[in-house]
Design a protein around this motif. Sequence first.
Motif, PDB file in Angstrom:
ATOM      1  N   ALA A  85     -24.781  28.978 -19.268  1.00 45.09           N
ATOM      2  CA  ALA A  85     -24.389  28.320 -17.970  1.00 45.09           C
ATOM      3  C   ALA A  85     -25.811  28.308 -17.114  1.00 45.09           C
ATOM      4  O   ALA A  85     -25.975  27.257 -16.401  1.00 45.09           O
ATOM      5  N   ARG A  86     -26.551  29.417 -17.528  1.00 42.57           N
ATOM      6  CA  ARG A  86     -27.903  29.030 -16.619  1.00 42.57           C
ATOM      7  C   ARG A  86     -29.075  28.814 -17.394  1.00 42.57           C
ATOM      8  O   ARG A  86     -30.155  28.506 -16.668  1.00 42.57           O
ATOM      9  N   ALA A  87     -29.183  28.790 -18.740  1.00 42.79           N
ATOM     10  CA  ALA A  87     -30.348  28.475 -19.625  1.00 42.79           C
ATOM     11  C   ALA A  87     -30.959  27.016 -19.101  1.00 42.79           C
ATOM     12  O   ALA A  87     -29.790  26.291 -19.148  1.00 42.79           O
ATOM     13  N   PRO A  88     -32.183  26.964 -19.120  1.00 43.35           N
ATOM     14  CA  PRO A  88     -32.573  25.153 -18.855  1.00 43.35           C
ATOM     15  C   PRO A  88     -32.160  24.477 -19.956  1.00 43.35           C
ATOM     16  O   PRO A  88     -32.451  24.599 -21.104  1.00 43.35           O
ATOM     17  N   LEU A 115     -33.779  34.919 -22.615  1.00 44.53           N
ATOM     18  CA  LEU A 115     -32.827  35.295 -21.455  1.00 44.53           C
ATOM     19  C   LEU A 115     -31.917  36.691 -21.622  1.00 44.53           C
ATOM     20  O   LEU A 115     -31.367  36.584 -22.791  1.00 44.53           O
ATOM     21  N   ASP A 116     -32.265  37.503 -20.842  1.00 45.89           N
ATOM     22  CA  ASP A 116     -31.402  38.848 -21.279  1.00 45.89           C
ATOM     23  C   ASP A 116     -30.314  38.965 -19.938  1.00 45.89           C
ATOM     24  O   ASP A 116     -30.689  38.546 -18.886  1.00 45.89           O
ATOM     25  N   ILE A 117     -29.229  39.749 -20.414  1.00 45.96           N
ATOM     26  CA  ILE A 117     -28.141  40.049 -19.467  1.00 45.96           C
ATOM     27  C   ILE A 117     -27.792  41.397 -19.821  1.00 45.96           C
ATOM     28  O   ILE A 117     -27.288  41.855 -20.926  1.00 45.96           O
ATOM     29  N   LEU A 154     -30.195  35.522 -25.118  1.00 49.02           N
ATOM     30  CA  LEU A 154     -30.112  34.086 -25.487  1.00 49.02           C
ATOM     31  C   LEU A 154     -31.620  33.819 -25.948  1.00 49.02           C
ATOM     32  O   LEU A 154     -32.470  33.775 -25.073  1.00 49.02           O
ATOM     33  N   TRP A 155     -31.859  33.627 -27.044  1.00 49.56           N
ATOM     34  CA  TRP A 155     -32.910  33.136 -27.726  1.00 49.56           C
ATOM     35  C   TRP A 155     -33.146  31.592 -27.591  1.00 49.56           C
ATOM     36  O   TRP A 155     -32.490  31.214 -28.583  1.00 49.56           O
ATOM     37  N   ARG A 156     -34.332  31.094 -27.120  1.00 47.68           N
ATOM     38  CA  ARG A 156     -34.503  29.699 -27.206  1.00 47.68           C
ATOM     39  C   ARG A 156     -35.503  29.625 -28.308  1.00 47.68           C
ATOM     40  O   ARG A 156     -36.615  30.026 -28.026  1.00 47.68           O
ATOM     41  N   PRO A 168     -30.785  17.479 -29.988  1.00 44.13           N
ATOM     42  CA  PRO A 168     -31.976  18.342 -29.217  1.00 44.13           C
ATOM     43  C   PRO A 168     -31.342  19.503 -28.799  1.00 44.13           C
ATOM     44  O   PRO A 168     -32.413  20.284 -28.338  1.00 44.13           O
ATOM     45  N   LEU A 169     -30.092  20.165 -28.946  1.00 44.69           N
ATOM     46  CA  LEU A 169     -29.756  21.374 -28.482  1.00 44.69           C
ATOM     47  C   LEU A 169     -28.556  21.770 -29.433  1.00 44.69           C
ATOM     48  O   LEU A 169     -27.618  21.091 -29.603  1.00 44.69           O
ATOM     49  N   ILE A 170     -28.727  22.857 -30.074  1.00 43.43           N
ATOM     50  CA  ILE A 170     -27.783  23.669 -30.908  1.00 43.43           C
ATOM     51  C   ILE A 170     -27.684  24.977 -30.440  1.00 43.43           C
ATOM     52  O   ILE A 170     -28.580  25.616 -30.513  1.00 43.43           O
TER      53      ILE A 170
END
Length: 389
Positions: free
Chosen positions: A199-202, A352-354, A379-381, A272-274
């Motif tokens: 929900a918060r990753a760009p 991004l870590d949580i 979340l690894w981009r 473009p996003l998977i």
Amino acid sequence: MNTLQAPQLVAWTEAGEERAARWRSESGTPPPRRVAVADDRTKADDAYKLACEGTALLWRGDFHNARQLLTALARRIDRRPRKRPPADPAQAFHLHRAAQSQRARILGMLLVPLDPGYELPLHRAPDVREACVQAYGPDDAGDGRPLPLLVSLRELLGVIGAYEWRRNGVAIPALGGDRVHPYYGVFSPVRGEYVDLVARAPLPAAPGPAFDIGTGTGVLATVLARRGVPRVVATDQDPRALACARENTERLGVADRVEVVAADLFPAGRAPLIVCNPPWVPAKPTSPVEYAVYDPGSRMLRGFLNGLAGHLTPGGEGWLILSDLAEHLGLRTRDELTGAFAAAGLTVLDRLDIQPRHPRARDAGDPLHAARAAEVTSLWRLGAADPGA
């Protein structure tokens, strides 16, 4: 939903007569070889001894007393002396899994009958017909006078619990508290931190569709659609998950933007996003819901990584949601994970870590407490590496 396959039969003697029933086990447990009849007069110690020896107990008494007996059996298992866990975390994990398997085997020895149509013929029994239809599919017993079913009480209680989860739903903070309704055997998004990451990753700047690989309940596809992604293709290969995701995207008002398709990992085309949230622990599952937790040989993880670059549009991103619990358990190292990225032609753009919020992370009595307390979900981009670099 699954329907009953060619039935396996259980035979036993009761009141001097030969009896038989169809066997049902969602976990694939084989039919018991020995069956003894039990009722309200059966003592817990006697039941425990028989179950440990491999004799199943067919309950003919009060339903609530059967539940009490199951609780008494669990207490006897948990009272057994425990060895000090080994220092090696991987060995401790495998011993923990072996103990869980043995516990499930003993508790699975308490059986209840289901008459055709999933009628539970016990005193004070709940109506389980709709719960069983939702979990198992229609009772397709064939022509003629069908035999009853035998199921473990433990599994039936899981079916009843799943029915309540599906009916009431799970509130998702990232969806403004709207509820997702999980099906039996489909992983419930009760651990909301991974949903919060998505929900918060760009979002990538490039317009176009997104792929949600292994969608399950459809929660991540819904989050992406609510964030403004114009089209999401959500894949899964489990018929239950496909039906569950379709129902949830319809309930949540995004069915016009989310297409749910049957596929082993990727759909056709590029995006473009998977996004993929694979099972986090490389181990063998022992029940349907565990397929969302355990990934034998890291099959899904490696399949996603190895296919990602070929399905991204230029400049696209793959979002891998993964806990590092396997690293703390000694089942996978960080170098092995990042090495798999490089071998698949991927580069890390960001992470991004949580911290997990589930109660087991704070349970000092959990055999895996040290690993759970240190766990981080990421979340690894990922992007396709520049072949000329």
